[in-house]
Design a protein around this motif. Structure first.
Motif, PDB file in Angstrom:
ATOM      1  N   LYS A  49      14.197   8.492  -2.663  1.00 48.06           N
ATOM      2  CA  LYS A  49      14.990   7.722  -1.699  1.00 48.06           C
ATOM      3  C   LYS A  49      14.096   6.776  -0.899  1.00 48.06           C
ATOM      4  O   LYS A  49      14.433   5.611  -0.682  1.00 48.06           O
ATOM      5  CB  LYS A  49      15.724   8.679  -0.758  1.00 48.06           C
ATOM      6  N   GLU A  50      12.942   7.289  -0.462  1.00 51.57           N
ATOM      7  CA  GLU A  50      12.004   6.461   0.302  1.00 51.57           C
ATOM      8  C   GLU A  50      11.501   5.298  -0.549  1.00 51.57           C
ATOM      9  O   GLU A  50      11.364   4.168  -0.054  1.00 51.57           O
ATOM     10  CB  GLU A  50      10.831   7.310   0.790  1.00 51.57           C
ATOM     11  N   ALA A  51      11.222   5.563  -1.827  1.00 50.97           N
ATOM     12  CA  ALA A  51      10.742   4.510  -2.728  1.00 50.97           C
ATOM     13  C   ALA A  51      11.776   3.391  -2.854  1.00 50.97           C
ATOM     14  O   ALA A  51      11.429   2.205  -2.848  1.00 50.97           O
ATOM     15  CB  ALA A  51      10.422   5.095  -4.094  1.00 50.97           C
ATOM     16  N   ALA A  52      13.050   3.774  -2.943  1.00 50.72           N
ATOM     17  CA  ALA A  52      14.123   2.784  -3.068  1.00 50.72           C
ATOM     18  C   ALA A  52      14.230   1.928  -1.807  1.00 50.72           C
ATOM     19  O   ALA A  52      14.427   0.702  -1.883  1.00 50.72           O
ATOM     20  CB  ALA A  52      15.452   3.494  -3.341  1.00 50.72           C
ATOM     21  N   ILE A  53      14.079   2.572  -0.650  1.00 48.21           N
ATOM     22  CA  ILE A  53      14.139   1.835   0.623  1.00 48.21           C
ATOM     23  C   ILE A  53      12.955   0.869   0.732  1.00 48.21           C
ATOM     24  O   ILE A  53      13.114  -0.291   1.133  1.00 48.21           O
ATOM     25  CB  ILE A  53      14.150   2.809   1.828  1.00 48.21           C
ATOM     26  N   LEU A  54      11.775   1.350   0.369  1.00 49.90           N
ATOM     27  CA  LEU A  54      10.572   0.507   0.427  1.00 49.90           C
ATOM     28  C   LEU A  54      10.730  -0.734  -0.449  1.00 49.90           C
ATOM     29  O   LEU A  54      10.383  -1.848  -0.027  1.00 49.90           O
ATOM     30  CB  LEU A  54       9.346   1.310  -0.011  1.00 49.90           C
ATOM     31  N   GLU A  55      11.258  -0.569  -1.639  1.00 44.93           N
ATOM     32  CA  GLU A  55      11.458  -1.698  -2.552  1.00 44.93           C
ATOM     33  C   GLU A  55      12.494  -2.667  -1.995  1.00 44.93           C
ATOM     34  O   GLU A  55      12.352  -3.889  -2.115  1.00 44.93           O
ATOM     35  CB  GLU A  55      11.900  -1.205  -3.935  1.00 44.93           C
ATOM     36  N   LYS A  56      13.528  -2.123  -1.360  1.00 50.56           N
ATOM     37  CA  LYS A  56      14.583  -2.964  -0.763  1.00 50.56           C
ATOM     38  C   LYS A  56      14.019  -3.815   0.372  1.00 50.56           C
ATOM     39  O   LYS A  56      14.289  -5.014   0.465  1.00 50.56           O
ATOM     40  CB  LYS A  56      15.711  -2.070  -0.241  1.00 50.56           C
ATOM     41  N   VAL A  57      13.227  -3.187   1.232  1.00 44.90           N
ATOM     42  CA  VAL A  57      12.624  -3.914   2.358  1.00 44.90           C
ATOM     43  C   VAL A  57      11.627  -4.949   1.844  1.00 44.90           C
ATOM     44  O   VAL A  57      11.597  -6.093   2.319  1.00 44.90           O
ATOM     45  CB  VAL A  57      11.930  -2.939   3.337  1.00 44.90           C
ATOM     46  N   ARG A  58      10.832  -4.567   0.844  1.00 44.03           N
ATOM     47  CA  ARG A  58       9.825  -5.478   0.261  1.00 44.03           C
ATOM     48  C   ARG A  58      10.489  -6.722  -0.320  1.00 44.03           C
ATOM     49  O   ARG A  58      10.014  -7.848  -0.113  1.00 44.03           O
ATOM     50  CB  ARG A  58       9.037  -4.732  -0.829  1.00 44.03           C
ATOM     51  N   ALA A  59      11.619  -6.557  -1.013  1.00 45.77           N
ATOM     52  CA  ALA A  59      12.340  -7.687  -1.602  1.00 45.77           C
ATOM     53  C   ALA A  59      12.912  -8.590  -0.504  1.00 45.77           C
ATOM     54  O   ALA A  59      12.908  -9.820  -0.628  1.00 45.77           O
ATOM     55  CB  ALA A  59      13.464  -7.180  -2.499  1.00 45.77           C
ATOM     56  N   LYS A  72       0.831  -1.204   0.000  1.00 45.48           N
ATOM     57  CA  LYS A  72       0.000   0.000   0.000  1.00 45.48           C
ATOM     58  C   LYS A  72       0.871   1.262   0.000  1.00 45.48           C
ATOM     59  O   LYS A  72       0.585   2.231  -0.706  1.00 45.48           O
ATOM     60  CB  LYS A  72      -0.933   0.005   1.219  1.00 45.48           C
ATOM     61  N   ARG A  73       1.957   1.225   0.802  1.00 42.18           N
ATOM     62  CA  ARG A  73       2.843   2.390   0.897  1.00 42.18           C
ATOM     63  C   ARG A  73       3.589   2.605  -0.425  1.00 42.18           C
ATOM     64  O   ARG A  73       3.773   3.748  -0.862  1.00 42.18           O
ATOM     65  CB  ARG A  73       3.830   2.189   2.044  1.00 42.18           C
ATOM     66  N   ILE A  74       4.033   1.521  -1.059  1.00 35.84           N
ATOM     67  CA  ILE A  74       4.745   1.624  -2.336  1.00 35.84           C
ATOM     68  C   ILE A  74       3.834   2.219  -3.409  1.00 35.84           C
ATOM     69  O   ILE A  74       4.239   3.077  -4.192  1.00 35.84           O
ATOM     70  CB  ILE A  74       5.283   0.243  -2.773  1.00 35.84           C
ATOM     71  N   MET A  75       2.592   1.762  -3.432  1.00 30.98           N
ATOM     72  CA  MET A  75       1.632   2.271  -4.408  1.00 30.98           C
ATOM     73  C   MET A  75       1.429   3.786  -4.231  1.00 30.98           C
ATOM     74  O   MET A  75       1.421   4.552  -5.211  1.00 30.98           O
ATOM     75  CB  MET A  75       0.293   1.537  -4.238  1.00 30.98           C
TER      76      MET A  75
END
Length: 368
Positions: free
Chosen positions: A158-168, A140-143
């Motif tokens: 920067k936040e988007a990159a961190i979110l994707e890293k944590v999600r992976a 939801k946050r990534i969207m």
């Protein structure tokens, strides 16, 4: 500080809760005995505080407290609502750290929800439910973040990159707390309030026959828990919840004698308190006088003005300096006397940059 006790059904959560809080929560041999979380406040044992009360004839002794929350047993599918899972996961979201009770005992009279004893698999079931719940939050946050990327804001990028890293990382079946992050990224991830990012103390619940010295079979189970915990910098303690509950019914002097007879150095509560303070980077400083002797909990690395602010906001605003001495120095070199500490030059005067240490006794001087 609020700690949530979790685990699969029938691993000893409510028994441990009863032992450390004396609250008498129901502990029964069937799943979902606990639905609404039981909550109990526990004073943090501190013999230094008791000694100061004795030395200065304090009218009151005020210990710091920990709130323990006994959360119902989670099962596979909790993140999808199995076994009232969504409700239970919501209770976990409200705690500072998780006490994850893991069954490391064999007892045919106590059923296992999955019909087998495997500490590592038990841990993975609970962790996976927390991870799955977190993945929903992240999706939801990534969207939402992707929509804001169009503005070209570098902070959002920067936040988007961190979110994707944590999600992976979560998609690999690993808890968020096991992911290495720099300070800025860690602060951002902490703000997301992810369940699998919360610090954890794994409690290996053993049989009473293993309370003082574990059998090779039990030790092997505990080693499995320790090995897993090391991958995410979590704490591990071993105790017998059933025995701790019996000990909790004794008076303090009987308790010490009983522990000595069993060859146990400290109670389960003492172990939990030490682990939780270490896990959350907490320390205690002390104040004393005829009115009261009191312990105050702060983050390690806190400077004197902010520590003073714990006592009263005016103390931080008008902070001048702190008179301080380490508890051990006061007792061992000054016979417990602050006046002798002054005579010997051991009562120090510290300014705004002083970092308070565990066991410091502080007297705050401030402007009104």
């Amino acid at each position: 500080m609020k700690l949530g006790i979790v685990g699969l059904p029938n691993v000893g959560k409510s028994t441990l809760f009863n032992a450390i809080t004396k609250a008498g929560a129901e502990a029964a041999n069937y799943p979902f005995c606990t639905i609404e979380p039981n909550v109990g406040m526990v004073t943090v044992p501190d013999k230094r505080l008791d000694k100061l009360t004795e030395l200065y004839s304090s009218k009151k002794t005020i210990h710091t407290t920990i709130e323990f929350c006994d959360i119902a047993g989670l099962v596979k599918g909790a993140s999808k609502g199995e076994g009232l899972g969504n409700q239970f996961l919501g209770h976990i979201r409200n705690v500072d750290a998780i006490v994850h009770v893991v069954r490391c005992f064999i007892d045919d009279n106590v059923v296992h929800v999955d019909g087998r004893i495997d500490p590592l698999e038990d841990i993975e079931i609970i962790n996976m439910e927390l991870i799955l719940s977190d993945m929903e939050v992240l999706d939801k946050r990534i969207m939402k973040t992707k929509k804001n990327l169009r503005n070209g804001d570098k902070t959002v990028q920067k936040e988007a990159a961190i979110l994707e890293k944590v999600r992976a990382h979560l998609a690999d079946g690993k808890s968020a707390r096991s992911l290495e992050l720099d300070d800025d990224a860690a602060a951002f991830v902490s703000s997301l309030d992810l369940l699998s990012y919360k610090p954890v103390i794994y409690v290996a619940n053993v049989a009473d026959s293993d309370a003082s010295e574990c059998s090779p079979e039990t030790e092997a189970m505990i080693d499995t828990v320790r090995e897993f915990a090391s991958t995410e910098n979590s704490e591990v303690i071993a105790l017998c919840a059933q025995l701790e509950e019996e000990i909790s019914e004794l008076e303090d002097d009987e308790k010490d004698e009983f522990l000595q007879d069993l060859g146990i150095n400290e109670s389960g509560l003492d172990k939990l308190v030490k682990s939780s303070y270490h896990l959350l980077d907490l320390i205690s400083f002390l104040t004393t006088g005829p009115d009261e002797s009191r312990a105050w909990t702060i983050k390690e690395g806190t400077k004197a003005p902010q520590a003073a602010g714990k006592i009263h906001t005016d103390f931080e605003k008008g902070f001048i300096r702190a008179e301080t001495i380490a508890f051990d120095t006061l007792i061992n070199e000054c016979e417990g006397s602050l006046s002798k500490a002054k005579e010997k030059g051991l009562l120090r005067s510290e300014g705004k940059e002083y970092v308070v240490k565990d066991g410091d006794i502080l007297n705050i001087l401030f402007n009104n």
